[in-house]
Design an enzyme around this catalytic site. Structure first.
Site, short mmCIF file in Angstrom:
data_model
loop_
_atom_site.label_atom_id
_atom_site.label_comp_id
_atom_site.label_asym_id
_atom_site.label_seq_id
_atom_site.Cartn_x
_atom_site.Cartn_y
_atom_site.Cartn_z
N ASN A 11 0.87 -1.18 0.00
CA ASN A 11 0.00 0.00 0.00
C ASN A 11 0.91 1.22 0.00
OD1 ASN A 11 -1.82 2.05 0.46
ND2 ASN A 11 -2.22 1.49 2.60
N TRP A 12 1.02 1.84 -1.17
CA TRP A 12 1.95 2.97 -1.30
C TRP A 12 1.45 4.22 -0.59
CZ3 TRP A 12 3.77 3.05 -7.17
CH2 TRP A 12 4.47 1.86 -7.43
N LYS A 13 0.19 4.24 -0.21
CA LYS A 13 -0.44 5.44 0.37
C LYS A 13 -0.18 6.64 -0.56
CE LYS A 13 0.22 3.52 4.94
NZ LYS A 13 -0.08 3.69 6.35
N HIS A 95 -9.60 1.27 4.69
CA HIS A 95 -8.33 1.45 5.41
C HIS A 95 -8.59 2.37 6.59
CE1 HIS A 95 -4.24 2.60 6.36
NE2 HIS A 95 -3.85 1.53 5.69
N GLU A 97 -7.03 4.75 7.75
CA GLU A 97 -6.80 6.18 7.49
C GLU A 97 -8.03 6.80 6.83
OE1 GLU A 97 -3.05 5.66 5.48
OE2 GLU A 97 -2.14 5.07 7.39
N GLU A 166 -5.84 -4.98 10.39
CA GLU A 166 -4.81 -3.97 10.62
C GLU A 166 -5.10 -3.22 11.92
OE1 GLU A 166 -2.69 -2.86 6.73
OE2 GLU A 166 -4.34 -1.47 7.03
N GLY A 172 2.11 2.08 10.80
CA GLY A 172 3.07 3.17 10.67
C GLY A 172 3.72 3.56 11.98
N SER A 210 3.06 -2.38 10.45
CA SER A 210 4.51 -2.41 10.68
C SER A 210 5.14 -3.77 10.37
CB SER A 210 4.83 -1.96 12.11
OG SER A 210 4.41 -0.62 12.30
N GLY A 231 2.68 -1.20 4.37
CA GLY A 231 2.77 0.24 4.10
C GLY A 231 4.21 0.68 3.93
N GLY A 232 4.83 1.09 5.03
CA GLY A 232 6.19 1.65 4.97
C GLY A 232 7.19 0.77 4.24
C1 PEP Z 1 -0.89 0.11 5.92
O1 PEP Z 1 -0.85 1.26 5.56
O2 PEP Z 1 -1.81 -0.60 5.53
C2 PEP Z 1 0.16 -0.39 6.80
C3 PEP Z 1 0.04 -1.58 7.30
O3 PEP Z 1 1.23 0.46 7.04
P1 PEP Z 1 2.61 0.08 7.79
O4 PEP Z 1 3.09 -1.23 7.19
O5 PEP Z 1 3.52 1.21 7.49
O6 PEP Z 1 2.30 -0.07 9.24
#
Ligand code: PEP
Length: 248
Positions: A11-13, A95, A97, A166, A172, A210, A231-232
């Site tokens: 997930n590039w956000k 998501h 966010e 999640e 994040g 994470s 994500g990251g």
């Molecule tokens: C996400 O944005 O779905 C996510 C899991 O981010 P991260 O891996 O950075 O926690």
């Protein structure tokens, strides 16, 4: 026991540029083949170039959201039919966010999942509790309520979605759910799905929060964890490839 092929989705956000995307995708493509399935969910403006770069590769692509509406006066929204034209395979819906910053309700998330499925996209439905909810002992009730709206709206089609657990406190933050904590919630979700569809044992349940190269393998080895939403660690090819390999 059903063998489910693992799925790792980046997930590039709201990250990327023409140059950065090209580097990232070339790094992922160069690392093929992967044992599991690999996909990237990218910002809308980049769908076109990502579709060209990944055409005829084993790497799938998708969006990070989709409108609940088919078409019409919905400024700023993108329909499932439009995404399908780009060859999108997946659409992330719900998501945390979007739930937090765009006030998306459980029902809106369910309607988005329905709209995606209607055009042949696979929705990746995100559920997860906040830290406050976990500390109040509400984790199970929260994720079941979020998933229940989707089950109710999709009926038997629920078997066609991917679910991503999640925990909001792990996204994040560098703070990951322990494999036991994650597995416990995945087992709850699998049982809830099993009450709704005979296909529950085939469905993919992803963990997100994470995930990195050094914790992915143990998370992905849990009985009900079928891969990850990343994500990251999805923004650098070496990191993402290491996570994808952990699903092998
Ligand atoms: C996400 O944005 O779905 C996510 C899991 O981010 P991260 O891996 O950075 O926690």
């Amino acid at each position: 026991m059903t063998t489910r092929r693992k799925l790792v989705v980046g997930n590039w956000k709201m990250h990327g540029s023409h140059a950065a995307n090209a580097d990232l995708l070339q790094g992922i493509l160069a690392a093929r083949p992967f044992v599991g399935e690999v996909a990237v969910c990218v910002p809308f403006p980049y769908l076109s170039e990502v579709a060209v770069t990944l055409a005829n590769s084993s790497v799938a692509w998708g969006s990070q959201d989709v409108s609940a509406h088919a078409q019409g006066a919905y400024t700023g929204e993108v329909s499932a039919a439009m995404l399908a034209e780009f060859g999108c395979r997946y659409a992330i819906v719900g998501h945390s966010e979007r739930r937090a910053y765009h006030a998306e309700s459980d029902q809106l998330v369910a309607d988005k999942a329905k709209a995606a499925l209607a055009k042949g996209l696979t929705p990746i439905v995100c559920v997860g509790e906040t830290l406050e909810q976990r500390e109040a002992g509400e984790t199970e009730a929260v994720v079941k309520r979020q998933l229940s709206a989707v089950i109710h709206t999709l009926g038997q089609c629920i078997g066609e979605v991917v679910v991503a657990y999640e925990p909001v406190w792990a996204i994040g933050t560098g703070r990951t759910a322990s494999p036991e904590q994650a597995q416990a919630v995945h087992a709850v979700l699998r049982a809830q799905l099993a009450a709704a569809t005979p296909r529950a044992t085939e469905m993919k349940l992803l963990y997100g929060g994470s995930v990195k190269a050094d914790n992915a393998a143990v998370l992905f080895s849990q009985a009900d964890i079928d891969g990850g939403l990343i994500g990251g660690a999805a923004l650098k090819a070496a990191d993402f490839v290491a996570v994808a390999r952990a699903a092998g």
